[in-house]
Design a protein around this motif. Structure first.
Motif, PDB file in Angstrom:
ATOM      1  N   ALA A  60      -5.583   7.386   3.060  1.00  0.00           N
ATOM      2  CA  ALA A  60      -4.194   7.072   3.374  1.00  0.00           C
ATOM      3  C   ALA A  60      -3.279   8.081   2.744  1.00  0.00           C
ATOM      4  N   ASP A  61      -2.555   8.835   3.585  1.00  0.00           N
ATOM      5  CA  ASP A  61      -1.463   9.646   3.076  1.00  0.00           C
ATOM      6  C   ASP A  61      -0.165   9.096   3.667  1.00  0.00           C
ATOM      7  N   GLY A  62       0.929   9.827   3.462  1.00  0.00           N
ATOM      8  CA  GLY A  62       2.219   9.302   3.904  1.00  0.00           C
ATOM      9  C   GLY A  62       2.261   9.038   5.396  1.00  0.00           C
ATOM     10  N   LEU A  63       1.715   9.961   6.183  1.00  0.00           N
ATOM     11  CA  LEU A  63       1.756   9.808   7.632  1.00  0.00           C
ATOM     12  C   LEU A  63       0.988   8.558   8.062  1.00  0.00           C
ATOM     13  N   SER A  64      -0.240   8.407   7.543  1.00  0.00           N
ATOM     14  CA  SER A  64      -1.052   7.254   7.920  1.00  0.00           C
ATOM     15  C   SER A  64      -0.366   5.954   7.552  1.00  0.00           C
ATOM     16  N   LEU A  65       0.095   5.902   6.295  1.00  0.00           N
ATOM     17  CA  LEU A  65       0.615   4.619   5.827  1.00  0.00           C
ATOM     18  C   LEU A  65       1.955   4.291   6.465  1.00  0.00           C
ATOM     19  N   SER A  66       2.777   5.295   6.796  1.00  0.00           N
ATOM     20  CA  SER A  66       4.034   4.947   7.480  1.00  0.00           C
ATOM     21  C   SER A  66       3.726   4.368   8.847  1.00  0.00           C
ATOM     22  N   LEU A  67       2.716   4.927   9.527  1.00  0.00           N
ATOM     23  CA  LEU A  67       2.391   4.390  10.845  1.00  0.00           C
ATOM     24  C   LEU A  67       1.773   3.006  10.717  1.00  0.00           C
ATOM     25  N   VAL A  68       0.987   2.774   9.661  1.00  0.00           N
ATOM     26  CA  VAL A  68       0.445   1.430   9.433  1.00  0.00           C
ATOM     27  C   VAL A  68       1.588   0.453   9.185  1.00  0.00           C
ATOM     28  N   ALA A  69       2.562   0.886   8.378  1.00  0.00           N
ATOM     29  CA  ALA A  69       3.695   0.006   8.098  1.00  0.00           C
ATOM     30  C   ALA A  69       4.477  -0.272   9.378  1.00  0.00           C
ATOM     31  N   LEU A  70       4.641   0.766  10.223  1.00  0.00           N
ATOM     32  CA  LEU A  70       5.334   0.573  11.496  1.00  0.00           C
ATOM     33  C   LEU A  70       4.584  -0.446  12.351  1.00  0.00           C
ATOM     34  N   THR A  71       3.247  -0.313  12.394  1.00  0.00           N
ATOM     35  CA  THR A  71       2.429  -1.256  13.161  1.00  0.00           C
ATOM     36  C   THR A  71       2.646  -2.674  12.657  1.00  0.00           C
ATOM     37  N   ALA A  72       2.577  -2.832  11.334  1.00  0.00           N
ATOM     38  CA  ALA A  72       2.695  -4.178  10.763  1.00  0.00           C
ATOM     39  C   ALA A  72       4.080  -4.748  11.027  1.00  0.00           C
ATOM     40  N   PHE A  73       5.090  -3.892  10.906  1.00  0.00           N
ATOM     41  CA  PHE A  73       6.461  -4.350  11.110  1.00  0.00           C
ATOM     42  C   PHE A  73       6.671  -4.776  12.562  1.00  0.00           C
ATOM     43  N   LEU A  74       6.277  -3.923  13.504  1.00  0.00           N
ATOM     44  CA  LEU A  74       6.483  -4.258  14.916  1.00  0.00           C
ATOM     45  C   LEU A  74       5.636  -5.454  15.317  1.00  0.00           C
ATOM     46  N   ASN A  75       4.461  -5.594  14.699  1.00  0.00           N
ATOM     47  CA  ASN A  75       3.619  -6.749  15.001  1.00  0.00           C
ATOM     48  C   ASN A  75       4.326  -8.043  14.618  1.00  0.00           C
ATOM     49  N   LEU A  76       4.951  -8.039  13.453  1.00  0.00           N
ATOM     50  CA  LEU A  76       5.682  -9.240  13.019  1.00  0.00           C
ATOM     51  C   LEU A  76       6.875  -9.486  13.940  1.00  0.00           C
ATOM     52  N   ILE A  77       7.567  -8.400  14.315  1.00  0.00           N
ATOM     53  CA  ILE A  77       8.690  -8.526  15.252  1.00  0.00           C
ATOM     54  C   ILE A  77       8.211  -9.170  16.556  1.00  0.00           C
ATOM     55  N   ALA A  84       0.827  -1.205   0.000  1.00  0.00           N
ATOM     56  CA  ALA A  84       0.000   0.000   0.000  1.00  0.00           C
ATOM     57  C   ALA A  84       0.860   1.254   0.000  1.00  0.00           C
ATOM     58  N   LEU A  85       2.062   1.131   0.528  1.00  0.00           N
ATOM     59  CA  LEU A  85       2.959   2.279   0.637  1.00  0.00           C
ATOM     60  C   LEU A  85       3.593   2.634  -0.714  1.00  0.00           C
ATOM     61  N   ARG A  86       3.582   1.659  -1.611  1.00  0.00           N
ATOM     62  CA  ARG A  86       4.345   1.768  -2.867  1.00  0.00           C
ATOM     63  C   ARG A  86       4.009   3.013  -3.701  1.00  0.00           C
ATOM     64  N   PRO A  87       2.714   3.270  -3.991  1.00  0.00           N
ATOM     65  CA  PRO A  87       2.442   4.455  -4.826  1.00  0.00           C
ATOM     66  C   PRO A  87       2.912   5.750  -4.181  1.00  0.00           C
ATOM     67  N   LEU A  88       2.918   5.783  -2.841  1.00  0.00           N
ATOM     68  CA  LEU A  88       3.334   7.007  -2.150  1.00  0.00           C
ATOM     69  C   LEU A  88       4.830   7.236  -2.278  1.00  0.00           C
ATOM     70  N   LEU A  89       5.582   6.143  -2.350  1.00  0.00           N
ATOM     71  CA  LEU A  89       7.027   6.306  -2.487  1.00  0.00           C
ATOM     72  C   LEU A  89       7.344   6.936  -3.834  1.00  0.00           C
ATOM     73  N   ALA A  90       6.515   6.618  -4.843  1.00  0.00           N
ATOM     74  CA  ALA A  90       6.728   7.204  -6.166  1.00  0.00           C
ATOM     75  C   ALA A  90       6.274   8.661  -6.188  1.00  0.00           C
ATOM     76  N   ASP A  91       5.130   8.929  -5.520  1.00  0.00           N
ATOM     77  CA  ASP A  91       4.591  10.293  -5.547  1.00  0.00           C
ATOM     78  C   ASP A  91       4.025  10.592  -4.162  1.00  0.00           C
ATOM     79  N   GLY A  92       4.724  11.473  -3.436  1.00  0.00           N
ATOM     80  CA  GLY A  92       4.356  11.723  -2.041  1.00  0.00           C
ATOM     81  C   GLY A  92       2.974  12.295  -1.858  1.00  0.00           C
ATOM     82  N   ASN A  93       2.406  12.869  -2.902  1.00  0.00           N
ATOM     83  CA  ASN A  93       1.104  13.494  -2.741  1.00  0.00           C
ATOM     84  C   ASN A  93      -0.058  12.539  -2.988  1.00  0.00           C
ATOM     85  N   ALA A  94       0.259  11.303  -3.415  1.00  0.00           N
ATOM     86  CA  ALA A  94      -0.817  10.361  -3.731  1.00  0.00           C
ATOM     87  C   ALA A  94      -1.670  10.135  -2.487  1.00  0.00           C
ATOM     88  N   LEU A  95      -2.971  10.051  -2.692  1.00  0.00           N
ATOM     89  CA  LEU A  95      -3.874   9.852  -1.565  1.00  0.00           C
ATOM     90  C   LEU A  95      -4.981   8.933  -2.039  1.00  0.00           C
TER      91      LEU A  95
END
Lengths: 489, 455
Positions: free
Chosen positions: A76-93, A47-58
């Motif tokens: 979902a903007d950059g702030l939301s999705l980075s925190l979602v990614a952080l959640t998913a990453f720490l959850n797996l950890i 889900a983060l992928r399009p934002l990495l290409a274009d930061g304004n994607a929403l």
């Protein structure tokens, strides 16, 4: 089902699947938890992928307003999705970190349910839906602390729930006041965040802001609403502390950035001197308390208060560097403090102690642990080249632009600088006591074996992120910065 | 010709009356017929519920008024009575008493003037006193004592109402709703009538009878009293307010409700007996209902505000019946016996946990939506002080709901293995818990069903 909906439904389905798998044994539940957590992280990164290409994607999922003006709206903007990614990453950890303990199915289900609710908080753009997810995070964490925590867990679980519930009920009243004021002006019932922006509350505005500030402030936590945190973080199981410090504290800051500041910008601007001072107090007071601790886990818990103080300094500065730094520091703190809590957990698993005086000379007995702990400590106190430096520097430079001076110097940045200095004063002596000091008579260092391959792999992944963000923060900053533009004054 | 069309708008009452007559007739059969009694007790309210469908709202006579409120309240009252019906013992006298009480509430719901309201009040109360005394097993002397206390409280409420009615009549020369603003005597009369209603709801300081009655009565009966009967009492209060264009006491209701809620919660916090705790918890919820009615009055009797109260009653019907069904099913008496219960009986414990979160107003349950709606209307009415006080009461109440959850899940079990929960109450517990959870999705689900309650 849209991608954003899938982000919170997938872990929730995982929680249900783990509970069902529990009937055929603990190993099945564990495998199920791993599968769903990995899939969740993959989905979050995708889900983060399009934002990495274009930061304004929403991307937005919008529903028509229904009963009571509630609509199911996610965005979902950059702030939301980075925190979602952080959640998913720490959850797996967390899944990997608890792998050896073989807890019951309820443990895995609680973590996945928690991840689901956290995702909902970060994605929701309808305040009703936001509030439901916000409160729903409490239930799994209540059980994680109460069922799998250490000695004083029962008390800590209830205290945690009551404190945060007290804050959120005030937040709910403030939200209701805003919704009602909007309806009076426009005749439309709505909980939609975008529509509610610019609502004029008149004389009630400071009260509504105070309600939101208390609601979010308990979660951050802002001094003096912080007293639940040391208990909850100390009594929770290691993985629970990782989620608590890594993600749940960020809910408060995220709420400020997403809800309180955009809805009531004029009050936030008028109150800036008070808010900035409170943030500075957070940074200094948290550090002073951390210096006084003799329990390693409690020390890290208090250091969280100090770190969140920097985030608050950046947030309330209302400048681009400050806000971006605060957002980045939210992620940094999740990674760094997550790693520290995990290592204290590993120590406790081996020695069943976590006092500073209980150890000594661990650098020789457990060199890998000493390396990772040292790196994480340095990241946490903001050594240049590691992630903490970037976040703290931006927060401080943001608060240095404030016009409030003290003896000719920017007052808030001064408070922040004191906090930075104190960070070294509590973190380094603690590291020295545990790893370098000679072993005392009561030392239990002999019980500590070095990290095994699984534990090392977990910490490698966390430390790699620390170095990566520290050396090349641009990717992250360009991801976060567009979401924060609207808040700059 | 459709035979069911004959009694027309009074069909629900006809169903219930037939049930009362039928269950009394069972006594003539010579020997007990528990199966028939049970069937009657379930079928009569169920038939009454079905008969509500498609009622025309135009029958306005001197005695009977059928408006949206009476239909909505009848739905809640019958539905909230069903759990007790499912748990009925099969005794024909109890069946008649139960159906008589429901018939009384249904008469209250359609009362078109004040004397008719009084008839409904007494009709529902008298069988309830006897039900408290008679239903249940064990500790008969305590139930008798509670029933006598209940009776005296009820008699006092009835007397207050009649006195108030006399004053009201003296000024307005009428027994229906007055259209002219009231003077001093009329205001006093309406206030006295409202006091009778508040007595029945259990508002502080007229609540002294309530915990004793709920604790001593059979748990299923306590569930019935705290949900169905309380719903009728709330409608009673609403009707009293409607009897005058300017009832002065109504402006005190929000504070009264908030204080009731807080006092109930503070008392519940220190109870060790499970039933007494639930009784005080019910008192605390009654306070929020009074706050809701106060907001309705303050908003110029806006229908939206009253629908919030009705939603609360519907949600509380599930929660109140559910928790008392838990007590009935498990036979637990004190909080200490609850310790470690989840590790021995996870199913009922999980259902009880859902109900506790719902009672505490934690999302995603129906209890949260209910509380939100009442708070919302109170904020809309500008009642900042009472709302903050009620929010404080909610927080205090969470102290004991979480305490119960902690006892059940986090403590080690002690003492003998608890008995396997028994049949009908266990089913009621399960259905109530699942429905209370499902009701949490109401704001999203109702969208598709009704196109928005209000936008």
């Amino acid at each position: 089902m849209s991608q954003l909906t899938a982000l919170w439904v997938l872990p929730l389905a995982g929680a249900a699947a783990c509970a069902l798998a529990g009937f055929s044994g603990r190993a099945a539940a564990r495998a199920c938890a791993l599968a769903f957590s990995a899939a969740f992280l993959a989905l979050a990164l995708y889900a983060l992928r399009p934002l990495l290409a274009d930061g304004n994607a929403l991307s937005v999922v919008g529903g028509e307003p229904g009963a009571f003006g509630v609509s199911y709206r996610l965005a979902a903007d950059g702030l939301s999705l980075s925190l979602v990614a952080l959640t998913a990453f720490l959850n797996l950890i967390c899944v990997f970190a608890s792998w050896r303990q073989e807890p019951s199915a309820g443990y895995w289900a609680s973590f996945l349910a928690l991840a689901s609710a956290l995702c909902g908080v970060f994605l929701a753009r309808d305040l009703f839906v936001f509030y439901v997810f916000w409160e729903a995070t409490l239930i799994p964490m209540f059980f994680i602390i109460g069922l799998w925590g250490s000695d004083n867990r029962r008390h800590a679980a209830v205290k945690f729930f009551l404190f945060t519930f007290a804050g959120s009920i005030l937040m709910l009243l403030a939200l209701l006041a805003i919704v009602v004021a909007h309806q009076r002006a426009s005749g439309v019932w709505t909980w939609d965040l975008e529509t509610l922006k610019g609502t004029d509350l008149g004389a009630a505005a400071p009260w509504a802001f105070l309600g939101l500030l208390l609601g979010f402030g308990v979660k951050i936590p802002m001094v003096p609403l912080h007293t639940w945190l040391p208990d909850a973080h100390t009594e929770a199981p290691a993985a629970g502390s990782v989620m608590l410090a890594g993600v749940m504290l960020k809910m408060g800051l995220y709420g400020l950035i997403r809800v309180a500041l955009p809805l009531l910008p004029s009050v936030a601007a008028a109150w800036q001197p008070i808010l900035g001072t409170l943030a500075g107090i957070n940074a200094v007071y948290g550090a002073l308390c951390a210096m006084a601790q003799t329990d390693l886990k409690r020390l890290i818990a208090y250091s969280s208060i100090a770190h969140l103080g920097f985030c608050l300094l950046g947030t309330f500065s209302g400048t681009t560097p400050g806000l971006t730094g605060a957002a980045l520091q939210m992620i940094n703190h999740g990674i760094t403090t997550g790693a520290l809590f995990l290592m204290v957990g590993f120590l406790y698993e081996r020695a069943h102690k976590r006092g500073l005086d209980d150890f000594g000379g661990l650098a020789a007995r457990a060199p890998r642990l000493a390396f990772f702990f040292g790196l994480s400590t340095l990241a946490s106190i903001g050594l240049p080249g590691l992630n903490g430096f970037v976040g703290e520097f931006l927060c401080l430079s943001g608060s240095a632009q404030s016009p409030i001076l003290f003896a000719g110097l920017p007052f808030f940045a001064l408070l922040g600088a004191v906090g930075v200095t104190l960070a070294a004063a509590y973190a380094l002596p603690a590291y020295q006591a545990v790893f370098w000091a000679p072993e005392g008579p009561g030392s239990v260092s002999a019980r500590v074996d070095d990290l095994d391959a699984r534990e090392s792999a977990i910490l490698w992944s966390l430390c790699a992120l620390m170095v990566w963000i520290g050396l090349s923060p641009r990717v992250w900053l360009s991801l976060l910065e567009p979401s924060l533009r609207g808040l700059v004054r | 010709m459709n035979p069911f069309a004959l009694p027309g708008p009074l069909l629900p009452q006809a169903c219930l009356a037939a049930g009362v007559v039928g269950s009394l007739g069972l006594g003539l059969l010579g020997r007990p017929r528990p199966l028939l009694a049970r069937a009657l007790v379930v079928l009569a309210p169920f038939a009454a519920l079905l008969a509500l469908r498609g009622l025309a709202l135009d029958l306005i006579g001197p005695l009977v008024a059928l408006d949206l409120k009476s239909v909505g309240w009848q739905m809640v009252v019958y539905a909230a009575a069903l759990p007790l019906a499912f748990c009925a013992s099969g005794d024909d006298v109890e069946a008649a008493l139960f159906l008589g009480a429901v018939l009384g509430m249904s008469l209250l719901a359609i009362a078109g003037n004040l004397p008719m309201l009084f008839v409904g009040l007494e009709f529902m109360s008298l069988p309830a006193y006897l039900l408290v005394a008679r239903a249940g097993t064990g500790e008969r002397s305590r139930r008798l004592e509670a029933a006598v206390k209940y009776f005296f409280a009820g008699a006092l409420a009835g007397a207050l109402f009649l006195l108030g009615l006399a004053l009201f009549y003296a000024e307005t020369r009428g027994l229906g709703a007055s259209s002219a603003p009231l003077g001093v005597m009329g205001q006093a009369g309406v206030a006295l009538m409202a006091a009778a209603a508040l007595f029945k709801i259990g508002a502080v300081p007229l609540h002294w009878w309530l915990p004793d009655v709920y604790e001593a009565a059979a748990p299923e009966v306590a569930g019935f009293l705290s949900t169905s009967m309380k719903a009728a009492a709330v409608l009673f209060l609403v009707r009293v307010i409607q009897s005058a264009p300017n009832p002065a006491f109504a402006s005190a209701l929000p504070w009264l409700g908030a204080v009731t809620s807080l006092v109930g919660a503070l008392y519940a916090l220190r109870q060790r007996s499970l039933r007494r705790l639930l009784a005080y918890s019910s008192l605390s919820h009654a306070g929020l209902l009074i706050l809701g009615v106060g907001a309705w009055a303050a908003l110029g009797r806006d229908a939206t505000a009253l629908s919030a109260v009705l939603f609360y009653l519907a949600a509380y019907a599930l929660m109140g019946n559910g928790v008392f069904a838990f007590v009935a099913a498990t036979g637990l008496q004190t909080r200490d016996q609850l310790k470690g219960y989840a590790s021995r009986r996870p199913g009922p414990a999980a259902a009880f946990l859902i109900l506790l979160f719902a009672l505490g107003g934690v999302p995603p349950t129906g209890g949260f939506v209910a509380k939100l709606l009442v708070f919302w209307q109170a904020v809309r009415a500008g009642l900042a002080g009472p709302v903050v006080l009620a929010a404080l009461a909610s927080l205090v109440s969470l102290g004991y709901y979480l305490g119960l959850a902690r006892d059940m899940f986090f403590e080690e079990p002690e003492g003998a293995e608890p008995a396997e929960p028994s049949g009908a109450p266990r089913l009621v517990l399960l259905v109530c818990a699942l429905s209370a959870l499902a009701l949490g999705a109401a704001p999203l689900l109702l969208n598709g069903l009704t196109g928005g309650l209000w936008k």
